[in-house]
Write a protein that holds these residues in place. Structure first.
Motif, PDB file in Angstrom:
ATOM      1  N   PRO A  43       0.871  -1.125   0.117  1.00 53.61           N
ATOM      2  CA  PRO A  43       0.069   0.019   0.047  1.00 53.61           C
ATOM      3  C   PRO A  43       0.902   1.201   0.005  1.00 53.61           C
ATOM      4  O   PRO A  43       2.045   1.087   0.424  1.00 53.61           O
ATOM      5  CB  PRO A  43      -0.651  -0.057   1.372  1.00 53.61           C
ATOM      6  N   GLY A  44       0.276   2.488  -0.441  1.00 53.95           N
ATOM      7  CA  GLY A  44       0.922   3.612  -0.442  1.00 53.95           C
ATOM      8  C   GLY A  44       0.286   4.838  -1.082  1.00 53.95           C
ATOM      9  O   GLY A  44      -0.659   4.615  -1.698  1.00 53.95           O
ATOM     10  N   LYS A  45       0.968   5.982  -0.944  1.00 54.74           N
ATOM     11  CA  LYS A  45       0.131   6.929  -1.606  1.00 54.74           C
ATOM     12  C   LYS A  45       0.511   7.156  -2.989  1.00 54.74           C
ATOM     13  O   LYS A  45       1.646   6.836  -3.521  1.00 54.74           O
ATOM     14  CB  LYS A  45       0.753   8.297  -0.962  1.00 54.74           C
ATOM     15  N   ILE A  46      -0.086   7.686  -3.921  1.00 51.94           N
ATOM     16  CA  ILE A  46      -0.180   7.782  -5.320  1.00 51.94           C
ATOM     17  C   ILE A  46      -0.920   9.062  -6.039  1.00 51.94           C
ATOM     18  O   ILE A  46      -1.533   9.434  -5.225  1.00 51.94           O
ATOM     19  CB  ILE A  46      -0.757   6.634  -6.180  1.00 51.94           C
ATOM     20  N   SER A  47      -0.201   9.525  -6.929  1.00 56.22           N
ATOM     21  CA  SER A  47      -0.850  10.936  -7.638  1.00 56.22           C
ATOM     22  C   SER A  47      -0.699  10.524  -9.223  1.00 56.22           C
ATOM     23  O   SER A  47       0.216   9.783  -9.708  1.00 56.22           O
ATOM     24  CB  SER A  47      -0.254  11.976  -7.156  1.00 56.22           C
ATOM     25  N   LEU A  48      -1.359  11.373  -9.972  1.00 52.40           N
ATOM     26  CA  LEU A  48      -1.212  11.419 -11.391  1.00 52.40           C
ATOM     27  C   LEU A  48       0.044  11.860 -11.992  1.00 52.40           C
ATOM     28  O   LEU A  48       0.377  11.315 -12.943  1.00 52.40           O
ATOM     29  CB  LEU A  48      -2.380  12.188 -11.887  1.00 52.40           C
ATOM     30  N   ASN A  49       0.824  12.198 -10.919  1.00 53.30           N
ATOM     31  CA  ASN A  49       2.178  12.864 -11.401  1.00 53.30           C
ATOM     32  C   ASN A  49       3.275  11.696 -11.377  1.00 53.30           C
ATOM     33  O   ASN A  49       4.336  11.763 -11.743  1.00 53.30           O
ATOM     34  CB  ASN A  49       2.646  13.745 -10.369  1.00 53.30           C
ATOM     35  N   ASP A  50       2.725  10.614 -10.793  1.00 51.99           N
ATOM     36  CA  ASP A  50       3.611   9.373 -10.365  1.00 51.99           C
ATOM     37  C   ASP A  50       3.672   8.441 -11.712  1.00 51.99           C
ATOM     38  O   ASP A  50       2.615   8.234 -12.334  1.00 51.99           O
ATOM     39  CB  ASP A  50       3.368   8.470  -9.261  1.00 51.99           C
ATOM     40  N   SER A  51       4.889   8.198 -12.085  1.00 51.28           N
ATOM     41  CA  SER A  51       4.919   7.227 -13.348  1.00 51.28           C
ATOM     42  C   SER A  51       4.521   5.628 -13.134  1.00 51.28           C
ATOM     43  O   SER A  51       4.635   5.183 -11.967  1.00 51.28           O
ATOM     44  CB  SER A  51       6.502   7.308 -13.769  1.00 51.28           C
ATOM     45  N   LEU A  52       4.019   4.954 -14.072  1.00 50.33           N
ATOM     46  CA  LEU A  52       3.758   3.662 -14.084  1.00 50.33           C
ATOM     47  C   LEU A  52       5.094   2.815 -14.360  1.00 50.33           C
ATOM     48  O   LEU A  52       5.102   2.683 -15.511  1.00 50.33           O
ATOM     49  CB  LEU A  52       2.647   3.548 -14.710  1.00 50.33           C
ATOM     50  N   THR A  53       5.377   2.189 -13.504  1.00 52.72           N
ATOM     51  CA  THR A  53       6.957   1.519 -13.735  1.00 52.72           C
ATOM     52  C   THR A  53       6.502   0.026 -13.535  1.00 52.72           C
ATOM     53  O   THR A  53       6.225  -0.436 -12.665  1.00 52.72           O
ATOM     54  CB  THR A  53       7.769   1.797 -12.855  1.00 52.72           C
ATOM     55  N   PHE A  54       6.916  -0.905 -14.555  1.00 50.79           N
ATOM     56  CA  PHE A  54       7.409  -2.305 -14.832  1.00 50.79           C
ATOM     57  C   PHE A  54       8.281  -2.641 -13.779  1.00 50.79           C
ATOM     58  O   PHE A  54       9.371  -2.330 -13.885  1.00 50.79           O
ATOM     59  CB  PHE A  54       7.298  -2.745 -16.122  1.00 50.79           C
ATOM     60  N   LEU A  55       8.009  -3.588 -12.991  1.00 50.50           N
ATOM     61  CA  LEU A  55       8.985  -4.117 -11.951  1.00 50.50           C
ATOM     62  C   LEU A  55       9.384  -5.607 -12.196  1.00 50.50           C
ATOM     63  O   LEU A  55      10.539  -5.921 -12.065  1.00 50.50           O
ATOM     64  CB  LEU A  55       8.499  -4.363 -10.497  1.00 50.50           C
ATOM     65  N   ASP A  56       8.367  -6.283 -12.373  1.00 48.23           N
ATOM     66  CA  ASP A  56       8.532  -7.969 -12.597  1.00 48.23           C
ATOM     67  C   ASP A  56       7.523  -8.740 -13.256  1.00 48.23           C
ATOM     68  O   ASP A  56       6.380  -8.164 -13.382  1.00 48.23           O
ATOM     69  CB  ASP A  56       8.590  -8.497 -11.078  1.00 48.23           C
ATOM     70  N   ARG A  57       8.055  -9.721 -13.820  1.00 47.87           N
ATOM     71  CA  ARG A  57       7.106 -10.693 -14.715  1.00 47.87           C
ATOM     72  C   ARG A  57       7.463 -11.942 -14.297  1.00 47.87           C
ATOM     73  O   ARG A  57       8.606 -12.578 -14.246  1.00 47.87           O
ATOM     74  CB  ARG A  57       7.546 -10.524 -16.252  1.00 47.87           C
ATOM     75  N   PRO A  58       6.097 -12.841 -14.184  1.00 50.53           N
ATOM     76  CA  PRO A  58       6.495 -14.393 -13.918  1.00 50.53           C
ATOM     77  C   PRO A  58       6.908 -15.164 -15.126  1.00 50.53           C
ATOM     78  O   PRO A  58       6.986 -14.336 -16.355  1.00 50.53           O
ATOM     79  CB  PRO A  58       4.963 -14.655 -13.895  1.00 50.53           C
TER      80      PRO A  58
END
Length: 212
Positions: free
Chosen positions: A153-168
């Motif tokens: 959980p955590g805080k987000i805003s529209l200014n935050d980028s959507l970053t790919f971290l991991d893939r199965p």
């Protein structure tokens, strides 16, 4: 790995009454650009669901829909569509059902989220757009959207980028799950594979297991 995709809108809404009879959280509006939203284990703070059996909760904390599909639906429905039109919390560029795998992990702001299952369109979408067969049409196109579970959980805003971290390690997309769920319903080999897919939401794995 998905090398494209960005967040276009974050949408939340309170439970409202649709057509004077139906309670729904489907009617969502974009937050302001600098507004900060808290992602909890089960939803976005300030967002509401009327049907807590079929919406919200750990495996359906956040609903995502790709803006790539909007032009298709605007033509099909003969109307311009506002952001959040499909009741999604995140409207994204790219990252369609064919692009993401069940189990893909992303970060936005402080929150870390994971793709858990396709979204199942319900009758309330039909009521919103006054098109009785809309849920069936959505299912047949595969343009369903999908859900995220919250790993952190955590805080987000529209200014935050959507970053790919991991893939199965598997190659099972949201689109593939939709195909087996709605179209290729007797594909036993595929169903067995989905039943064993730990990243897939438990309720959907149980549903596929009953088919066997």
């Amino acid at each position: 790995m998905p090398d494209h995709g960005s967040l276009k809108s974050i949408n939340i809404g309170k439970v409202q009454v649709l057509n004077q009879t139906i309670k729904t959280g489907l009617l969502k509006s974009p937050i302001h650009e600098n507004e900060i939203i808290l992602v909890t284990d089960s939803n976005l703070f300030g967002d509401e669901q009327a049907d807590l059996i079929n919406h919200g909760g750990p495996d359906k904390a956040i609903c995502v829909y790709s803006y790539d599909h909007y032009s298709y639906w605007e033509e099909a429905l003969k109307t311009p569509l506002p952001l959040g039109a499909f009741g999604e919390n995140f409207t994204v560029h790219g990252l369609t059902e064919k692009d993401v795998l069940i189990g893909d992990v992303f970060q936005i702001g402080e929150a870390i989220v994971q793709v858990s299952q396709p979204r199942q369109p319900c009758y309330k979408l039909a009521k919103r757009f006054n098109k009785e067969l809309l849920p069936l049409i959505i299912s047949n196109t595969g343009y369903t959207g999908y859900y995220l579970r919250v790993l952190n959980p955590g805080k987000i805003s529209l200014n935050d980028s959507l970053t790919f971290l991991d893939r199965p390690s598997h190659n099972i997309t949201v689109a593939f799950v939709n195909e087996i769920k709605y179209l290729d319903k007797e594909n036993k080999e595929a169903i067995e594979k989905l039943v064993q897919l730990q990243e897939l939401a438990e309720n959907l794995r149980n549903s596929f297991s009953k088919r066997l």
